[in-house]
Write an enzyme that holds these catalytic residues in place. Structure first.
Site, PDB file in Angstrom:
ATOM      1  CB  THR A 348      -0.837   0.229   1.110  1.00 11.56           C
ATOM      2  OG1 THR A 348      -0.334   0.136   2.618  1.00 11.56           O
ATOM      3  CG2 THR A 348      -1.454  -1.473   2.128  1.00 11.56           C
ATOM      4  CB  CYS A 349      -0.184   4.485  -0.970  1.00  8.00           C
ATOM      5  SG  CYS A 349      -0.266   4.509  -2.717  1.00  8.00           S
ATOM      6  CG  ASP A 350      -0.011   3.663   5.601  1.00 13.53           C
ATOM      7  OD1 ASP A 350       1.387   4.699   6.533  1.00 13.53           O
ATOM      8  OD2 ASP A 350      -0.864   3.640   6.480  1.00 13.53           O
TER       9      ASP A 350
END
Ligand SMILES: *Cc1c(COP(=O)(O)O)cnc(C)c1O
Length: 398
Positions: A348-350
């Site tokens: 994910t982009c987190d």
């Protein structure tokens, strides 16, 4: 779930229970089979081993003779796993209409179900009751009133709070009637015409020292005797879950762990003609599932290699956050490749989506597979499709 990091006996327990009775996390398939399955089904992929599930179930049954095992579906409601347990005639612990439906789909009948949620909505209670579930749990007068109002004829277990000294996750921080209030709660339930048939407790999840159960059993026996003296007829003792599983840290063997509890049950409750049950979640399902995940990218930052996988903490590694587990990462030909300290990140982009910061791995190739054993409990069960990324599929192997 609330971690119980600070308790000093956690350290003592893990020291005492290492070898020779330790068990280590192992994958349930070879890299060759993993490649075949990844080709066919894509990754990330959770592989449920039916033979491992059956082996673990019977190991626990034999280690706890005379105890009926209600598998806690919360740990992993995967249909392949549930249907395998159903095939062995296991019992099941459901806590919601969703878990009930999963259990029914796997073939469990309501007479083999126990609903253990101590604080449920009206709809939860009513739907499970209507489907035929007839055993429920409560731990406070408000819940007793809810049960009197909606389903007064069910069989009840009163959940007692425990200390669970060596457990990684303390479930009594949220649930359980304090032992010294149990008699009053029994009287309240009786006055409402409810049938309390026994006690339950949970020592906390990933319990590392079986002696914890024995200590709790002693306190429960005191309350049990007081209850009997006060005219309550109890006939079921539910020793809950808590049975440990190996991750990066070894766990005690099922046999060694069960023996201590079995001896405790004999010594403390052996004189009573009662039904003994347990609600193992993690201990039954963890080792049956191996995750196949793929390296999707690499980078180098702050002098460290970073490897990006197609599964992460929002997916099957969610147990790292909610369950405080530290999963082993296995790569092919590990022994013959030079390893380096590295960071392994999720897809994910987190930036909190980090799977591991402290494992040494070889210089992984983009596209190569990583196997993660011990992915059965509190992993897929708490995964989400955050960031629009698909969650892992699951397949069963024999
Ligand atoms: C979560 C839970 C279990 C299973 O616990 P494990 O530690 O996974 O064995 C059993 N009973 C209840 C009531 C639970 O909430």
């Amino acid at each position: 779930m609330v971690p119980n990091w600070r308790h000093p006996s956690r350290m003592i327990a893990s020291t005492i229970l290492r070898a020779p009775n330790a068990r280590t996390a192992q994958p349930n398939l070879s890299f060759d089979l993993a490649k075949e399955l990844a080709e066919k089904h894509g990754t990330p992929l959770l592989v449920v081993s039916r033979s491992k599930a059956i082996e673990t179930y019977w190991a626990m049954k034999n280690a706890l003779p005379g105890v009926d095992l209600y598998y806690a579906a919360k740990a992993n409601p995967d249909l392949h796993f549930l249907s395998t347990l159903n095939g062995e005639n296991a019992f099941i612990d459901v806590c919601s209409p969703g878990e009930l439906k999963a259990a029914l789909a796997a073939g469990f009948t309501p007479d083999r179900m126990l609903h253990t949620h101590p604080c449920k909505t009206d709809a939860n209670l009513w739907e499970c009751y209507e489907a035929g579930v007839n055993w429920f749990v409560f731990d406070n007068p408000i819940e007793a009133e809810k049960i009197r109002r909606l389903t007064p004829d069910v069989n009840l277990l009163l959940r007692l709070a425990t200390t669970g000294a060596s457990s990684r996750i303390n479930l009594s921080a949220k649930f359980g009637c304090p032992m010294h209030e149990a008699l009053e709660l029994l009287a309240t339930a009786k006055a409402k015409g409810l049938k309390v048939r026994g006690f339950s407790f949970h020592v906390g999840s990933q319990c590392l020292n079986p002696q914890d159960y024995v200590e709790v059993l002693r306190s429960v026996r005191e309350v049990w005797d007081e209850a009997t003296k006060a005219g309550h007829h109890l006939e079921v003792l539910d020793i809950g879950g808590g049975f440990p599983a190996p991750y990066r840290e070894d766990a005690p063997s099922i046999e060694a762990f069960g023996e201590v509890i079995t001896n405790g049950l004999r010594e403390i409750f052996g004189d009573l003609p009662i039904r003994l049950i347990a609600e193992p979640g993690r201990g039954l399902c963890t080792e049956s599932v191996t995750l196949i995940t793929r390296v999707i990218g690499k980078s180098r930052r702050w002098e460290l290699p970073w490897f990006f996988l197609d599964d992460g903490i929002y997916g099957s590694f969610s147990g790292k956050i909610f369950d405080h587990t530290d999963f082993p990462l296995l790569v092919e030909n590990d022994g013959s490749r030079e390893t380096v300290p590295c960071v392994v990140a999720g897809p994910t982009c987190d930036s909190t989506d980090i799977v591991s910061r402290d494992q040494w791995l070889p210089d992984l190739e983009v596209g190569e597979l990583v196997l993660v054993p011990s992915m059965g409990a509190y992993a897929a069960a708490s995964a989400s499709p955050f960031n629009g990324l698909p969650m892992a599929n699951s397949v069963a192997i024999d």
